[in-house]
Design a protein around this motif. Structure first.
Motif, short mmCIF file in Angstrom:
data_model
loop_
_atom_site.label_atom_id
_atom_site.label_comp_id
_atom_site.label_asym_id
_atom_site.label_seq_id
_atom_site.Cartn_x
_atom_site.Cartn_y
_atom_site.Cartn_z
N ASN A 1 27.24 20.91 -30.04
CA ASN A 1 25.85 21.16 -30.46
C ASN A 1 25.56 22.66 -30.55
O ASN A 1 24.41 23.09 -30.39
CB ASN A 1 24.88 20.52 -29.45
CG ASN A 1 25.04 19.02 -29.35
OD1 ASN A 1 24.44 18.27 -30.11
ND2 ASN A 1 25.87 18.56 -28.42
N LYS B 1 20.87 16.57 -22.63
CA LYS B 1 22.00 16.25 -23.51
C LYS B 1 23.29 16.09 -22.72
O LYS B 1 24.16 15.29 -23.07
CB LYS B 1 22.19 17.36 -24.55
CG LYS B 1 21.30 17.27 -25.77
CD LYS B 1 21.65 18.35 -26.77
CE LYS B 1 20.83 18.21 -28.04
NZ LYS B 1 21.26 17.04 -28.85
N GLU C 1 22.61 24.32 -32.30
CA GLU C 1 21.28 23.98 -31.77
C GLU C 1 20.92 24.79 -30.52
O GLU C 1 19.74 24.88 -30.16
CB GLU C 1 21.22 22.50 -31.40
CG GLU C 1 21.39 21.53 -32.55
CD GLU C 1 21.35 20.09 -32.06
OE1 GLU C 1 20.54 19.79 -31.16
OE2 GLU C 1 22.17 19.29 -32.53
#
Length: 265
Positions: free
Chosen positions: A34, A49, A37
């Motif tokens: 990720n 997450k 992000e």
């Protein structure tokens, strides 16, 4: 924290060197998955997450060498993408054909190797080999690719009973410099001279310890010339990462001449 290498590389290095798959291992994987992000995520969102607490995220960030999550996010946001490695004509909206890249890349690589062959003398290589041999400690530094290649150089020199030190991050490099003895040598591979702009603390620490500095680069600059005791030019072109192969080429030449003139002598 001063990195000297991209955050992604540090995360991959962490994952590759882990002997067990613990919480930190999985956090590193999720951050990589990720990565784009991360600059927009709060520490609470990242912890969700990763299915860990915010304290676990903080510990992991410190383990990587960052003081705070904010510092870590800033480093992720500042990371330069891969397209910067290539000429814009190959990454534009209507890029030049791939066949043109192959031809140009191969031609530039050939020009670099020919340049080395014509300008780098045997006597110069033997002189560097002798300096490596007589130095109390030897440091090999570079940014990202050159840093990875320094591990190859380190392992081959160990096979010839010569210990070589390297460092992946600026903190690693400063720690290595702190431990060296007088009469030490630093080999710095920096094709575009970026090492001298991003790692000024490392250069200052080397100068403070009176380390003999040999720089392998494509284009010298006033900053390099002020810092280095010797500058060796090893190519002309680095528009599309051709210079990375010149790093390996020069390292292999140094290994060969050390073997022939020192190890087998």
């Amino acid at each position: 924290m001063e990195l000297g290498n991209p955050v992604r590389s540090i995360l991959l290095r962490y994952i590759n060197n882990q002997k067990k798959q613990d919480n930190n291992y999985f956090i590193a994987q999720i951050v990589l998955d990720n990565f784009d992000e991360i600059p927009q995520l709060t520490i609470y969102q990242l912890s969700e997450k990763c299915f860990v607490s915010t304290a676990a995220i903080s510990r992991f960030i410190r383990l990587l060498g960052f003081a705070t999550y904010t510092e870590f996010k800033s480093a992720c946001e500042a990371e330069i993408g891969i397209t910067h490695d290539y000429d814009k004509k190959y990454t534009a909206t209507n890029p030049a054909p791939e066949s043109s890249f192959i031809a140009e890349f191969t031609e530039n690589l050939h020009r670099n190797l020919t340049y080395c062959q014509e300008h780098l003398s045997e006597s110069e290589l033997k002189e560097v080999a002798e300096r490596i041999h007589t130095a109390s400690d030897v440091l090999v530094f570079g940014l990202e690719f050159a840093s990875f290649m320094s591990q190859h150089f380190q392992s081959r020199m160990a096979m010839m009973d010569k210990r070589v030190h390297n460092g992946f991050t600026v903190d690693d490099q400063l720690a290595a410099i702190e431990r060296i003895q007088p009469n030490s040598l630093a080999l710095i591979f920096s094709m575009e001279g970026g090492f001298f702009y991003f790692n000024e603390k490392v250069i200052a620490a080397l100068k403070k310890k009176d380390v003999h500095i040999i720089v392998f680069t494509f284009k010298s600059s006033p900053m390099i010339e002020r810092s280095a005791d010797q500058v060796i030019l090893c190519g002309e072109r680095n528009e599309n990462t051709e210079g990375r192969l010149s790093v390996l080429y020069i390292m292999e030449l140094l290994l060969f001449y050390y073997m022939r003139t020192i190890y087998l002598a």
